[in-house]
Scaffold this motif. Structure first.
Motif, PDB file in Angstrom:
ATOM      1  N   CYS A  47      11.125  -1.522   2.196  1.00  0.00           N
ATOM      2  CA  CYS A  47      10.239  -0.369   2.028  1.00  0.00           C
ATOM      3  C   CYS A  47      11.099   0.865   2.253  1.00  0.00           C
ATOM      4  O   CYS A  47      11.863   0.918   3.225  1.00  0.00           O
ATOM      5  CB  CYS A  47       9.112  -0.432   3.061  1.00  0.00           C
ATOM      6  SG  CYS A  47       8.180   1.111   3.221  1.00  0.00           S
ATOM      7  N   CYS A  81       5.569  -0.478  -6.852  1.00  0.00           N
ATOM      8  CA  CYS A  81       6.530  -0.540  -5.756  1.00  0.00           C
ATOM      9  C   CYS A  81       7.535  -1.646  -6.070  1.00  0.00           C
ATOM     10  O   CYS A  81       7.167  -2.823  -6.160  1.00  0.00           O
ATOM     11  CB  CYS A  81       5.816  -0.837  -4.443  1.00  0.00           C
ATOM     12  SG  CYS A  81       6.977  -1.135  -3.098  1.00  0.00           S
ATOM     13  N   ASN A 112       8.054 -10.102  -4.861  1.00  0.00           N
ATOM     14  CA  ASN A 112       7.362 -11.367  -4.597  1.00  0.00           C
ATOM     15  C   ASN A 112       6.760 -11.896  -5.898  1.00  0.00           C
ATOM     16  O   ASN A 112       6.335 -11.125  -6.752  1.00  0.00           O
ATOM     17  CB  ASN A 112       6.246 -11.163  -3.570  1.00  0.00           C
ATOM     18  CG  ASN A 112       6.793 -10.782  -2.204  1.00  0.00           C
ATOM     19  OD1 ASN A 112       7.897 -11.187  -1.851  1.00  0.00           O
ATOM     20  ND2 ASN A 112       6.038 -10.010  -1.449  1.00  0.00           N
ATOM     21  N   ASN A 127       4.845   1.319   8.683  1.00  0.00           N
ATOM     22  CA  ASN A 127       5.940   1.131   7.723  1.00  0.00           C
ATOM     23  C   ASN A 127       7.274   1.464   8.382  1.00  0.00           C
ATOM     24  O   ASN A 127       7.939   2.448   8.054  1.00  0.00           O
ATOM     25  CB  ASN A 127       5.754   2.046   6.502  1.00  0.00           C
ATOM     26  CG  ASN A 127       4.515   1.735   5.701  1.00  0.00           C
ATOM     27  OD1 ASN A 127       3.469   1.435   6.272  1.00  0.00           O
ATOM     28  ND2 ASN A 127       4.607   1.825   4.383  1.00  0.00           N
ATOM     29  N   TYR A 154       9.670  -3.027  -4.313  1.00  0.00           N
ATOM     30  CA  TYR A 154       9.818  -4.017  -3.226  1.00  0.00           C
ATOM     31  C   TYR A 154       8.662  -5.007  -3.248  1.00  0.00           C
ATOM     32  O   TYR A 154       8.860  -6.219  -3.188  1.00  0.00           O
ATOM     33  CB  TYR A 154       9.850  -3.307  -1.869  1.00  0.00           C
ATOM     34  CG  TYR A 154      10.879  -2.218  -1.764  1.00  0.00           C
ATOM     35  CD1 TYR A 154      12.227  -2.530  -1.591  1.00  0.00           C
ATOM     36  CD2 TYR A 154      10.531  -0.875  -1.825  1.00  0.00           C
ATOM     37  CE1 TYR A 154      13.189  -1.526  -1.478  1.00  0.00           C
ATOM     38  CE2 TYR A 154      11.477   0.133  -1.717  1.00  0.00           C
ATOM     39  CZ  TYR A 154      12.796  -0.203  -1.550  1.00  0.00           C
ATOM     40  OH  TYR A 154      13.733   0.784  -1.444  1.00  0.00           O
ATOM     41  N   MET A 155       7.448  -4.473  -3.348  1.00  0.00           N
ATOM     42  CA  MET A 155       6.267  -5.351  -3.383  1.00  0.00           C
ATOM     43  C   MET A 155       6.367  -6.328  -4.548  1.00  0.00           C
ATOM     44  O   MET A 155       5.963  -7.479  -4.449  1.00  0.00           O
ATOM     45  CB  MET A 155       4.995  -4.505  -3.554  1.00  0.00           C
ATOM     46  CG  MET A 155       4.593  -3.741  -2.308  1.00  0.00           C
ATOM     47  SD  MET A 155       3.662  -4.808  -1.206  1.00  0.00           S
ATOM     48  CE  MET A 155       3.260  -3.650   0.106  1.00  0.00           C
ATOM     49  N   ALA A 212      12.235  -7.804   0.123  1.00  0.00           N
ATOM     50  CA  ALA A 212      11.093  -6.909  -0.110  1.00  0.00           C
ATOM     51  C   ALA A 212      11.019  -5.909   1.049  1.00  0.00           C
ATOM     52  O   ALA A 212      10.331  -6.124   2.046  1.00  0.00           O
ATOM     53  CB  ALA A 212       9.800  -7.716  -0.233  1.00  0.00           C
ATOM     54  N   VAL A 272       5.523  -6.631   2.155  1.00  0.00           N
ATOM     55  CA  VAL A 272       6.923  -6.264   2.375  1.00  0.00           C
ATOM     56  C   VAL A 272       7.341  -6.613   3.799  1.00  0.00           C
ATOM     57  O   VAL A 272       6.515  -6.994   4.633  1.00  0.00           O
ATOM     58  CB  VAL A 272       7.184  -4.777   2.022  1.00  0.00           C
ATOM     59  CG1 VAL A 272       7.077  -4.564   0.522  1.00  0.00           C
ATOM     60  CG2 VAL A 272       6.257  -3.859   2.770  1.00  0.00           C
ATOM     61  N   HIS A 273       8.653  -6.472   4.059  1.00  0.00           N
ATOM     62  CA  HIS A 273       9.233  -7.017   5.281  1.00  0.00           C
ATOM     63  C   HIS A 273       8.552  -6.502   6.551  1.00  0.00           C
ATOM     64  O   HIS A 273       8.242  -7.283   7.451  1.00  0.00           O
ATOM     65  CB  HIS A 273      10.737  -6.695   5.305  1.00  0.00           C
ATOM     66  CG  HIS A 273      11.459  -7.383   6.410  1.00  0.00           C
ATOM     67  ND1 HIS A 273      11.542  -6.863   7.685  1.00  0.00           N
ATOM     68  CD2 HIS A 273      12.095  -8.579   6.450  1.00  0.00           C
ATOM     69  CE1 HIS A 273      12.224  -7.692   8.456  1.00  0.00           C
ATOM     70  NE2 HIS A 273      12.562  -8.740   7.728  1.00  0.00           N
TER      71      HIS A 273
END
Ligand code: 13P
Ligand code: SF4
Length: 323
Positions: free
Chosen positions: A101, A280, A286, A129, A282-283, A99, A76-77
């Protein structure tokens, strides 16, 4: 007046469907002198073609010492941004710039800076994070692997602020016996695990070991046989003779756990949201297609203001120096 440039958006339609994406990624990796770093929560196919798979501490250590010119960060970012903080001269790309969090997104740097004014005599420990802006406000960064060690590196009478995860903060308070002021953030994935679900699973699998990430609520982590970062949970599964494990973290970790202990039963704690999964969002933005585009186009690229990068670097380096 020229039109403002648009942000890069991965256009999957530009991918020739006849391509062997794995072979293309391999070719581009060589041509670009790129390294592919992947977090344990990535899709199994990304984990399997990465040069290195790890938790957030291991990934920042890998990013700090890579000789590659390009870092393709499958995570993530904030993870890719940390790689950029450590490598201003390298190109750092991420398959999907969206991506994010929930912990990082709910702790904006400006609001955090204002809030810290209430605690002028406190040192600031921030979980990795978080954004570069929050890192720049911090004295030291930690991950879930080293949070206890980082907190214990301060004299006992030093007042501390811990951000942005209140659950990790509370868990560290329990481990160290210290009090800390906590920013009230939480992870949308780990907060879905409840004591009721864990109790139900334990009743069905009485011999199973309960292992959870410290981002879980205290009602869950108090029930666990072991609490640790993703890397620590993996190590536990690899070394404990038990045959069954109730796992309280993002389900991507099960891929490596299964490789390590194919004969063991791995039981993910389901989220309480009704979707019955613990992924997740966000994860999971990808994908192997977006990774191919990132290596082909060297976009989307992580860019950072140099003054901000320098201010964020010190706290990250202090953590890495602790090991
Ligand atoms: P790790 O420190 O275990 O890699 O955890 C990162 C994370 O985002 C957990 O949700
Ligand atoms: Fe952030 Fe939670 Fe996703 Fe980890 S699992 S990246 S803490 S939202």
């Amino acid at each position: 007046m020229s039109a403002p440039s648009l942000p890069y958006l991965p256009d999957l339609e530009t991918i020739d469907p006849s391509l062997d994406l794995r072979a293309e990624i391999e070719r581009l990796r060589r041509e670009r002198n790129a390294v592919i770093l992947a977090h344990y929560y990535q899709e199994p196919e990304i984990q399997d073609l990465a040069d290195f798979v790890g938790d957030s501490l291991q990934l920042s250590q890998a990013a700090a010492k890579t000789p590659a010119d390009v870092i393709a960060f499958c995570g993530v970012h904030f993870m890719a941004e940390t790689a950029k903080i450590l490598n201003p001269g390298k190109r750092v790309v991420i398959p999907d710039l969206d991506a994010g969090c929930s912990l990082a997104d709910r702790c904006p740097a400006d609001a955090f800076g204002e809030w810290l004014k209430n605690y002028p005599d406190h040192k600031v420990v921030s979980y990795i994070n978080c954004s570069a802006g929050v890192k720049a406000h911090s004295d030291i960064i930690c991950t879930s692997s080293n949070a206890v060690r980082v907190v214990e590196s301060f004299p006992r009478d030093q007042k501390l602020v811990f951000a942005p995860d209140r659950h990790l903060g509370r868990w560290v308070m329990r481990q160290t016996g210290r009090d800390m002021v906590l920013w009230p953030g939480f992870c949308i994935v780990h907060e879905q695990f409840t004591a009721l679900r864990v109790a139900q699973l334990k009743a069905r699998h009485p011999g199973a070991r309960i292992i959870v990430h410290p981002e879980c609520d205290a009602t869950v982590s108090r029930m666990a046989d072991f609490v640790g970062s993703t890397a620590a949970l993996l190590k536990y599964v690899g070394t404990e003779p038990a045959m069954s494990f109730i796992v309280g973290t993002e389900a991507g970790i099960l891929h490596q756990m299964h490789k390590l202990r194919p004969e063991a039963e791995l039981i993910p704690i389901p989220a309480d949201s009704g979707c019955n999964c613990a992924l997740c969002p966000y994860m999971k933005l990808n994908s192997i297609e977006k990774l191919y585009l990132a290596l082909r186009d060297l976009q989307p690229e992580i860019l950072l203001d140099e003054d901000l990068r320098r201010r964020a670097l010190g706290p990250v380096e202090r953590m890495l120096a602790l090991g």
